[in-house]
Design a protein around this motif. Structure first.
Motif, mmCIF file in Angstrom:
data_model
loop_
_atom_site.group_PDB
_atom_site.id
_atom_site.type_symbol
_atom_site.label_atom_id
_atom_site.label_comp_id
_atom_site.label_asym_id
_atom_site.label_seq_id
_atom_site.Cartn_x
_atom_site.Cartn_y
_atom_site.Cartn_z
ATOM 1 N N GLN A 1 0.985 -1.130 0.111
ATOM 2 C CA GLN A 1 -0.142 -0.058 -0.048
ATOM 3 C C GLN A 1 0.919 1.162 0.046
ATOM 4 N N LEU A 2 2.018 1.340 0.836
ATOM 5 C CA LEU A 2 2.821 2.410 0.763
ATOM 6 C C LEU A 2 3.648 2.590 -0.416
ATOM 7 N N ARG A 3 4.027 1.421 -1.069
ATOM 8 C CA ARG A 3 4.707 1.543 -2.292
ATOM 9 C C ARG A 3 3.794 2.108 -3.465
ATOM 10 N N CYS A 4 2.433 1.796 -3.242
ATOM 11 C CA CYS A 4 1.303 2.222 -4.034
ATOM 12 C C CYS A 4 1.254 3.813 -4.050
ATOM 13 N N LEU A 5 1.217 4.355 -2.874
ATOM 14 C CA LEU A 5 1.036 5.667 -2.746
ATOM 15 C C LEU A 5 2.047 6.418 -3.247
ATOM 16 N N VAL A 6 3.393 6.049 -2.947
ATOM 17 C CA VAL A 6 4.700 6.754 -3.224
ATOM 18 C C VAL A 6 4.747 6.716 -4.978
ATOM 19 N N ALA A 7 4.482 5.562 -5.593
ATOM 20 C CA ALA A 7 4.329 5.314 -7.036
ATOM 21 C C ALA A 7 3.311 6.238 -7.809
ATOM 22 N N ILE A 8 2.160 6.445 -7.124
ATOM 23 C CA ILE A 8 1.092 7.379 -7.552
ATOM 24 C C ILE A 8 1.563 8.792 -7.798
ATOM 25 N N ILE A 9 2.183 9.197 -6.490
ATOM 26 C CA ILE A 9 2.818 10.602 -6.352
ATOM 27 C C ILE A 9 3.955 10.759 -7.124
ATOM 28 N N ASP A 10 4.920 9.917 -7.269
ATOM 29 C CA ASP A 10 5.957 10.138 -8.221
ATOM 30 C C ASP A 10 5.696 10.101 -9.445
ATOM 31 N N GLU A 11 4.502 9.332 -10.092
ATOM 32 C CA GLU A 11 4.534 9.228 -11.452
ATOM 33 C C GLU A 11 3.477 10.027 -11.839
ATOM 34 N N GLY A 12 2.660 10.750 -11.062
ATOM 35 C CA GLY A 12 1.556 11.686 -11.391
ATOM 36 C C GLY A 12 0.220 11.161 -11.635
ATOM 37 N N ASP A 14 0.382 5.584 -14.661
ATOM 38 C CA ASP A 14 1.771 5.295 -14.746
ATOM 39 C C ASP A 14 2.338 4.512 -13.530
ATOM 40 N N ALA A 15 1.632 4.843 -12.581
ATOM 41 C CA ALA A 15 1.940 4.113 -11.351
ATOM 42 C C ALA A 15 1.680 2.514 -11.411
ATOM 43 N N ALA A 16 0.795 2.044 -12.347
ATOM 44 C CA ALA A 16 0.383 0.702 -12.560
ATOM 45 C C ALA A 16 1.480 0.125 -13.273
ATOM 46 N N ALA A 17 1.972 1.081 -14.430
ATOM 47 C CA ALA A 17 3.044 0.314 -15.211
ATOM 48 C C ALA A 17 4.191 0.135 -14.516
ATOM 49 N N VAL A 18 4.696 1.086 -13.617
ATOM 50 C CA VAL A 18 5.866 0.990 -12.860
ATOM 51 C C VAL A 18 5.822 -0.266 -11.803
ATOM 52 N N LEU A 19 4.609 -0.386 -10.878
ATOM 53 C CA LEU A 19 4.269 -1.293 -10.317
ATOM 54 C C LEU A 19 4.010 -3.000 -10.879
ATOM 55 N N GLY A 20 3.742 -2.797 -12.109
ATOM 56 C CA GLY A 20 3.615 -4.164 -12.763
ATOM 57 C C GLY A 20 2.208 -4.756 -12.494
ATOM 58 N N VAL A 21 1.315 -3.949 -12.205
ATOM 59 C CA VAL A 21 -0.249 -4.376 -11.826
ATOM 60 C C VAL A 21 -1.148 -3.541 -12.486
ATOM 61 N N SER A 22 -2.223 -3.898 -12.667
ATOM 62 C CA SER A 22 -3.409 -3.018 -13.278
ATOM 63 C C SER A 22 -3.731 -1.746 -12.669
ATOM 64 N N GLN A 23 -4.303 -0.903 -13.642
ATOM 65 C CA GLN A 23 -4.909 0.451 -13.056
ATOM 66 C C GLN A 23 -5.954 0.338 -11.906
ATOM 67 N N ALA A 24 -6.757 -0.841 -12.112
ATOM 68 C CA ALA A 24 -7.809 -1.582 -11.088
ATOM 69 C C ALA A 24 -7.109 -1.476 -9.619
ATOM 70 N N ALA A 25 -6.191 -2.453 -9.884
ATOM 71 C CA ALA A 25 -5.450 -2.737 -8.579
ATOM 72 C C ALA A 25 -4.827 -1.600 -8.011
ATOM 73 N N VAL A 26 -4.393 -0.709 -8.683
ATOM 74 C CA VAL A 26 -3.651 0.564 -7.742
ATOM 75 C C VAL A 26 -4.708 1.408 -7.130
ATOM 76 N N SER A 27 -5.977 1.392 -7.766
ATOM 77 C CA SER A 27 -7.161 2.203 -7.425
ATOM 78 C C SER A 27 -7.315 1.398 -6.040
ATOM 79 N N ARG A 28 -7.594 0.074 -6.203
ATOM 80 C CA ARG A 28 -8.059 -0.759 -4.874
ATOM 81 C C ARG A 28 -7.206 -0.704 -3.855
ATOM 82 N N THR A 29 -5.983 -0.595 -3.995
ATOM 83 C CA THR A 29 -4.856 -0.617 -3.112
ATOM 84 C C THR A 29 -4.836 0.814 -2.412
ATOM 85 N N LEU A 30 -4.847 1.924 -3.142
ATOM 86 C CA LEU A 30 -4.831 3.156 -2.594
ATOM 87 C C LEU A 30 -6.244 3.375 -1.747
#
Length: 282
Positions: free
Chosen positions: A5-16, A20-36
């Motif tokens: 969850q922390l990695r997700c938050l940092v990735a969203i802020i860093d990638e804007g 783009d956060a999903a691409a960096v983390l290697g997961v789907s955009q939906a997964a990023v939204s659920r994790t955040l």
């Protein structure tokens, strides 16, 4: 709360943004939204402002992200520390490392095991830093009293007497234990190899306690006290105003390598073999 969850938050802020956060983390955009969303529920606060065009952190989100970066940095350092066992070897010692064999050990190790970086660490404790986590193995000169540790003798060293250069005994080529019975002896009870058991009960010197080799040498140079130590100290710490003389009726000091019994370093056997070879050659 989970690290992902922390990695997700940092990735969203860093990638804007989420894409783009999903691409960096290697997961789907939906997964990023659920994790955040799960992180915001866990904390009970809003971390990001989302519009159709931009994603920006709230004031709370910035504070949480700053903490998250520190936590993730510590975790990465922890993982690196655990994984470095095969690429780094820290050997602790309390006073004098390996004496005249120190340089040869470092050079032969670098030539024969370049994949494992060697670092010598001075820690003035009974375990020479092993119990404190400052090293992976330790050079000690008395048997371990802690059952968590195992050890092996790699060599023997003569006992020497350290004297002020103008001390009458300094004119001799060697001394006996009896020559020191009327003197004041500096000892380090935590790490030292010298105890009053070297002398008969009725002929023991007076003692003063000290905890550092530099302080030990400074006091001895004044002529107020003397010291008895392993030969390696003389090689490691030559000092103007201090001379070393063999104690010809004292038993030699056993040099040991010590390690954690249930978690030996992968290179432990190589260390034992090389040091045994060096002391045998010497």
């Amino acid at each position: 709360m989970e690290l992902r969850q922390l990695r997700c938050l940092v990735a969203i802020i860093d990638e804007g943004g989420f894409t783009d956060a999903a691409a960096v983390l290697g997961v789907s955009q939906a997964a990023v939204s659920r994790t955040l969303a799960s992180l915001e529920r866990a904390l009970g606060v809003r971390l990001l402002r989302r519009t159709s065009r931009v994603v920006t952190p709230t004031a709370t989100g910035l504070r949480v992200a700053a903490h998250a970066r520190r936590v993730l940095g510590e975790v990465d350092a922890l993982v690196g520390e655990a994984a470095s066992g095969h690429t780094r070897l820290r050997i602790g010692y309390a006073w004098s490392a390996l004496g005249r064999h120190t340089l040869a050990f470092q050079r032969r190790w670098a030539a024969g095991r370049p994949e494992t970086a060697l670092q010598l660490v001075r820690v003035n404790s009974g375990s020479a830093g092993l119990a404190e986590g400052a090293c992976d193995m330790a050079v000690v000169r008395r048997p371990p009293s802690d059952r968590r540790f195992d050890s092996a003798i790699v060599g023997l060293e003569r006992r020497l007497c350290a004297l002020a250069a103008d001390d009458p005994l300094a004119r001799r080529r060697s001394v006996r234990l009896a020559d020191l019975s009327g003197r004041t002896l500096l000892i380090d009870r935590r790490t030292g190899t010298t105890t009053l058991d070297l002398w008969p009960a009725d002929a023991r010197p007076a003692t003063e306690e000290i905890h550092d080799v530099d302080d030990w040498l400074t006091v001895i140079a004044t002529g107020r006290s003397v010291g008895v130590t392993a030969e390696s100290t003389a090689n490691q710490y030559p000092r103007p105003g201090v001379v070393y003389r063999p104690v010809r009726d004292a038993e030699p000091v056993a040099v040991r390598v010590m390690w954690w019994r249930d978690d030996p370093h992968p290179a432990a056997q190589s260390v034992i073999e090389l040091l045994t070879e060096l002391y045998r050659e010497g």
